[in-house]
Design a protein around this motif. Structure first.
Motif, mmCIF file in Angstrom:
data_model
loop_
_atom_site.group_PDB
_atom_site.id
_atom_site.type_symbol
_atom_site.label_atom_id
_atom_site.label_comp_id
_atom_site.label_asym_id
_atom_site.label_seq_id
_atom_site.Cartn_x
_atom_site.Cartn_y
_atom_site.Cartn_z
ATOM 1 N N ILE A 17 18.290 96.304 78.391
ATOM 2 C CA ILE A 17 18.103 96.512 79.700
ATOM 3 C C ILE A 17 18.625 95.026 80.267
ATOM 4 O O ILE A 17 18.922 93.984 79.747
ATOM 5 N N ILE A 18 19.576 95.388 81.507
ATOM 6 C CA ILE A 18 19.929 94.086 82.155
ATOM 7 C C ILE A 18 19.193 94.150 83.565
ATOM 8 O O ILE A 18 19.144 95.156 84.328
ATOM 9 N N VAL A 19 18.703 92.973 83.542
ATOM 10 C CA VAL A 19 17.973 92.648 85.272
ATOM 11 C C VAL A 19 18.777 91.969 86.003
ATOM 12 O O VAL A 19 19.623 91.285 85.394
ATOM 13 N N GLY A 20 18.416 92.084 87.293
ATOM 14 C CA GLY A 20 19.306 91.442 88.484
ATOM 15 C C GLY A 20 20.624 91.791 88.526
ATOM 16 O O GLY A 20 21.610 90.995 88.985
ATOM 17 N N PHE A 21 20.856 93.116 88.190
ATOM 18 C CA PHE A 21 22.264 93.806 88.464
ATOM 19 C C PHE A 21 22.669 93.485 90.078
ATOM 20 O O PHE A 21 21.608 93.465 90.591
ATOM 21 N N PRO A 22 23.810 93.315 90.306
ATOM 22 C CA PRO A 22 24.104 93.278 91.951
ATOM 23 C C PRO A 22 23.288 94.225 92.692
ATOM 24 O O PRO A 22 23.699 95.539 92.264
ATOM 25 N N THR A 23 22.826 93.843 93.671
ATOM 26 C CA THR A 23 22.081 94.578 94.769
ATOM 27 C C THR A 23 20.770 94.944 94.342
ATOM 28 O O THR A 23 19.972 95.787 94.938
ATOM 29 N N GLU A 24 20.362 94.947 92.901
ATOM 30 C CA GLU A 24 18.993 95.472 92.598
ATOM 31 C C GLU A 24 17.932 94.848 93.268
ATOM 32 O O GLU A 24 17.635 93.611 93.587
ATOM 33 N N THR A 25 16.999 95.941 93.871
ATOM 34 C CA THR A 25 16.100 95.452 94.818
ATOM 35 C C THR A 25 14.745 95.532 93.779
ATOM 36 O O THR A 25 14.816 95.974 92.719
ATOM 37 N N ASP A 26 13.509 94.998 94.475
ATOM 38 C CA ASP A 26 12.282 95.245 93.755
ATOM 39 C C ASP A 26 11.859 96.724 93.398
ATOM 40 O O ASP A 26 11.432 96.826 92.228
ATOM 41 N N GLU A 27 12.455 97.377 94.245
ATOM 42 C CA GLU A 27 12.237 98.859 94.021
ATOM 43 C C GLU A 27 12.933 99.298 92.508
ATOM 44 O O GLU A 27 12.397 99.933 91.849
ATOM 45 N N ASP A 28 14.314 99.073 92.663
ATOM 46 C CA ASP A 28 14.942 99.367 91.603
ATOM 47 C C ASP A 28 14.303 98.642 90.240
ATOM 48 O O ASP A 28 14.308 99.509 89.263
ATOM 49 N N PHE A 29 13.932 97.534 90.351
ATOM 50 C CA PHE A 29 13.117 96.930 89.155
ATOM 51 C C PHE A 29 11.879 97.503 88.672
ATOM 52 O O PHE A 29 11.776 97.715 87.601
ATOM 53 N N ARG A 30 11.278 97.830 89.898
ATOM 54 C CA ARG A 30 9.876 98.647 89.589
ATOM 55 C C ARG A 30 10.406 99.910 88.616
ATOM 56 O O ARG A 30 9.433 100.346 87.820
ATOM 57 N N ARG A 31 11.473 100.599 89.099
ATOM 58 C CA ARG A 31 11.751 101.747 88.162
ATOM 59 C C ARG A 31 12.285 101.448 86.953
ATOM 60 O O ARG A 31 11.800 102.161 85.898
ATOM 61 N N THR A 32 12.866 100.500 86.503
ATOM 62 C CA THR A 32 13.238 100.028 85.207
ATOM 63 C C THR A 32 11.924 99.751 84.489
ATOM 64 O O THR A 32 11.816 100.203 83.559
ATOM 65 N N LEU A 33 10.962 99.106 85.024
ATOM 66 C CA LEU A 33 9.647 98.966 84.182
ATOM 67 C C LEU A 33 9.018 100.212 84.046
ATOM 68 O O LEU A 33 8.523 100.355 82.699
ATOM 69 N N ASP A 34 9.151 100.987 85.033
ATOM 70 C CA ASP A 34 8.418 102.468 84.732
ATOM 71 C C ASP A 34 9.319 103.072 83.774
ATOM 72 O O ASP A 34 8.667 103.764 82.939
ATOM 73 N N LEU A 35 10.596 103.087 83.645
ATOM 74 C CA LEU A 35 11.208 103.586 82.405
ATOM 75 C C LEU A 35 10.899 102.931 81.132
ATOM 76 O O LEU A 35 10.665 103.959 80.253
ATOM 77 N N VAL A 36 10.683 101.824 81.185
ATOM 78 C CA VAL A 36 10.424 101.134 79.847
ATOM 79 C C VAL A 36 9.003 101.248 79.644
ATOM 80 O O VAL A 36 8.698 101.887 78.244
ATOM 81 N N GLU A 37 7.897 101.764 80.500
ATOM 82 C CA GLU A 37 6.617 101.959 80.234
ATOM 83 C C GLU A 37 6.444 103.552 79.561
ATOM 84 O O GLU A 37 5.911 103.706 78.469
ATOM 85 N N ARG A 38 7.533 104.434 80.019
ATOM 86 C CA ARG A 38 7.424 105.866 79.519
ATOM 87 C C ARG A 38 8.289 105.809 78.367
ATOM 88 O O ARG A 38 8.000 106.589 77.302
ATOM 89 N N LEU A 39 9.331 104.951 78.126
ATOM 90 C CA LEU A 39 9.962 104.850 76.799
ATOM 91 C C LEU A 39 9.111 104.411 75.536
ATOM 92 O O LEU A 39 9.453 104.754 74.366
#
Ligand code: SF4
Length: 425
Positions: A298-320
């Motif tokens: 996982i890469i965090v803080g990619f250009p323009t990544e918002t709190d909502e984008d990051f929440r989706r990353t956490l959600d993907l990791v939760e499900r994976l």
């Protein structure tokens, strides 16, 4: 005479360093654990992250006194940073004898002979006998099956330094696997930037895919397990999943690099999949391979990544629910599309905070996976006398008989950091 080898970066860099060392070992060089003891040094560089490149360049500079002590010594600089900065390295570090870019590795034995035959011949003549090729093979041995990448992930410099995909011939891969197995390897790690994209003529010139190669390597005498790194999600087709189910090791762990859970960010990354499609692949693997453990990047803080984008990353990791995760903060890499075209606009403190939250989540899944193994008897390949790994890649250290190269049964009794502790049965 002695050879010291240093590899920066990924497993492919280590595998390449082994290939770069092979012609010198065949000339009679022996391994030196310290650079001061060496007559020749091979430094295989990495350029994926600035930090790895900086460390390699710093080491080249620090080797000047070693070279000045005896001009007969040989310093070879190879790999991805050598590809990217070759002319600059030659100019900045005249004490380097040879610079070999990552794209030239297949021509390296010839280039080596052309550039350094006299010097290496003198060193070889200083006393030593030829080592058989592959004699240094470990219990777990890498075999590179392809190099380069046909994708263009916007943050990645690999396609520009390594070029487009080149697949090693079927027979070359199998010959390497046989040599390594004959020298004691029991697990073969097939390597490539997008390793499961391998294709080419197989036996009788018939078209073959990575699934065919995986089965064929698993059939090499002496090989007990086959794993592969780094796969691209796109190439997990039904044939590959079926082959994974037949091959010990391959069907027990799959690395699925997600990079983000936000479709918007994945599109900016040019990853060619969305979060739901990625999770559907994970479900397909789990349904077909009930014992498979998954890991991810996982890469965090990619250009323009918002709190909502990051929440989706956490959600993907939760499900994976990955058994382990390689998580990184984004940093722009000179020469990539994202560094050129996108602002590095996520503040460092926000990147840090997101990385900490992600790591806390991933640590929970990693601990769960380890705890689930305590109290169970595990099949472990003894790599180093009392240390080895399970089929699905968990590290194990145990008391009791050590049998390097053998599969042993270990009762897992505890955990120390990310390693299982146990007793050999
Ligand atoms: S698939 Fe993407 S991340 Fe992987 S090597 Fe290719 S460009 Fe880089």
């Amino acid at each position: 005479m002695k050879l010291h080898v240093v590899a920066f970066g990924c497993q492919m860099s280590s595998a390449d360093a082994g290939e770069l060392a092979a012609p010198l070992l065949a000339q009679g060089f022996r391994a030196a654990s310290e650079p001061e003891d060496a007559d020749a040094i091979i430094l295989n560089t990495c350029t994926v992250r600035q930090h790895a490149e900086d460390r390699a360049l710093s080491l080249i500079g620090r080797l000047k006194p070693w070279k000045d002590q005896d001009d007969g010594r040989v310093l070879i600089v190879a790999g991805c940073a050598a590809q990217r900065l070759g002319d600059w390295i030659r100019e900045r570090f005249p004490h380097v004898d040879m610079v070999v870019g990552a794209k030239s590795i297949d021509e390296y034995p010839r280039l080596l002979g052309d550039a350094l035959a006299g010097k290496l011949g003198a060193l070889a003549g200083a006393g030593g006998s030829a080592a058989p090729a592959g004699a240094d093979a470990a219990v777990c041995a890498p075999v590179t099956v392809m190099r380069g990448c046909n994708y263009s992930c916007s943050y990645c410099i690999v396609p520009s330094v390594r070029g487009r995909e080149v697949y090693r011939p079927w027979e070359t891969v199998l010959a390497q696997a046989r040599v390594k197995a004959a020298a004691g390897a029991r697990e073969i790690l097939l390597l490539g930037q997008t390793v499961n994209s391998w294709r080419g003529p197989g036996p009788g010139g018939k078209p073959a895919k990575f699934s065919d190669l995986l089965r064929a390597v698993s059939g090499v005498e002496g090989v007990r397990r086959v794993r592969f790194e780094s796969p691209h999600p796109r190439f997990f087709d039904d044939e590959l999943i079926a082959a994974m189910g037949e091959v010990a090791g391959a069907g027990d762990h799959a690395h699925l690099p997600a990079q983000s859970g936000s479709d918007r960010v994945l599109a900016l990354m040019r990853r060619n999949y969305g979060g739901e499609g990625f999770l559907a692949l994970a479900s397909r693997l789990r349904a077909a391979l009930p014992r498979v453990e998954l890991s991810t990047d996982i890469i965090v803080g990619f250009p323009t990544e918002t709190d909502e984008d990051f929440r989706r990353t956490l959600d993907l990791v939760e499900r994976l629910r990955p058994a382990w995760t390689y998580a990184f903060k984004y940093s722009p890499r000179e020469g990539t599309e994202s560094a050129r075209a996108l602002p590095d606009d996520v503040p460092e403190a926000v990147k840090e905070e997101r990385l900490a939250r992600l790591n806390a989540l991933c640590d929970r899944f990693a601990e769960d996976a380890l705890k689930a193994r305590v109290g169970r008897t595990l099949e472990v390949l003894d790599e180093n006398g009392g240390y080895g790994r399970t089929r699905d890649g968990f590290r194990v250290r145990w008391t009791g008989p050590a049998r390097p190269g053998e599969l042993v049964s270990v009762l897992a009794t505890g955990i120390a950091k990310r390693t299982l502790l146990g007793e050999c049965r």
